[in-house]
Design an enzyme around this catalytic site. Structure first.
Site, PDB file in Angstrom:
ATOM      1  N   ASP A 237       0.881  -1.153   0.000  1.00  0.00           N
ATOM      2  CA  ASP A 237       0.000   0.000   0.000  1.00  0.00           C
ATOM      3  C   ASP A 237       0.919   1.202   0.000  1.00  0.00           C
ATOM      4  O   ASP A 237       1.792   1.334   0.867  1.00  0.00           O
ATOM      5  CB  ASP A 237      -0.934   0.025   1.206  1.00  0.00           C
TER       6      ASP A 237
ATOM      7  N   ASP B 230       3.856   9.245 -10.806  1.00  0.00           N
ATOM      8  CA  ASP B 230       5.269   9.333 -11.171  1.00  0.00           C
ATOM      9  C   ASP B 230       5.625  10.574 -11.998  1.00  0.00           C
ATOM     10  O   ASP B 230       6.696  11.163 -11.803  1.00  0.00           O
ATOM     11  CB  ASP B 230       5.700   8.083 -11.944  1.00  0.00           C
TER      12      ASP B 230
END
Length: 210
Positions: free
Chosen positions: A83, A172
């Site tokens: 997670d 990202d």
């Protein structure tokens, strides 16, 4: 590197099949690459047609554990779940444990939308707001008998806008790690694997259980 905190005595993981409790193909590829050299054959939850559990935890540890325990129970194999999330300083740590929720739409997850939401939230804080952020990754490793242990990694960085790069996944393209000038999505995958929050957590896991 973050210091591992493990709730139970360490159990070693033997080479062989390991269920990756995720339906995120990019995440499974990244995890599989990190484990392959250790003789671990990564199998995704999607490959086994396992359901995605509702992530009802309010911490990264709780969500990682519930995913790993369900996958191990249903598959009869050891299972690994992560997670992870983006925590932005000026947003009081949001989106944090709800990182994926910011991408949810009626038609699935839209990460461009999620990145835009973060940028819009930052804009409301004014031009002098801090753009410091960090990624957190908690890895939970579980066995069918209910044994579980976890490891936490962290990567500091800065939020950028507009997004840059088309490698990687999630947030990202808007995160530049500390000391660098490329976003995660502009880096060669091997370069990212060496410095990411997930790499930090994996270094601890590998040292402990492999």
């Amino acid at each position: 590197m973050s210091e591992a905190v493990v709730p139970q005595a360490i159990r070693k993981l033997a080479p062989g099949k390991l269920v990756i409790a995720s339906h995120n193909a990019g995440k499974v590829r990244e995890i599989g690459a990190l484990l392959a050299e250790h003789g671990i054959e990564a199998i995704s939850a999607a490959d086994l047609d396992l359901p995605e559990p509702e992530e009802t935890g309010t911490t990264f540890v709780a969500n990682a554990e519930l995913k790993a325990l369900q996958a191990a129970d249903l598959s009869g194999l050891p299972a690994l779940a992560d997670d992870s999330g983006l925590c932005v300083e000026a947003l009081n740590g949001d989106p944090g444990v709800y990182t994926a929720n910011w991408a949810e739409t009626p038609n699935g997850r839209d990460w461009t939308l999620a990145m835009t939401k973060v940028e819009q939230a930052l804009a409301t804080k004014g031009p002098d707001a801090s753009r410091a952020a960090h990624f957190v990754c908690v890895l939970a490793l579980a066995w069918p008998d209910g044994h579980v242990q976890w490891f936490e990694g962290r990567a500091e960085g800065t939020m950028i806008w507009p997004p840059r790069g088309n490698v990687g996944f999630g947030y990202d393209p808007v995160f530049v790690p500390a000391g660098g000038d490329q976003s995660y999505a502009e880096m060669d995958p091997a370069q990212k694997h060496a410095i990411s929050h997930r790499a930090d957590a994996f270094a601890q896991l590998i040292a402990a259980v492999l």
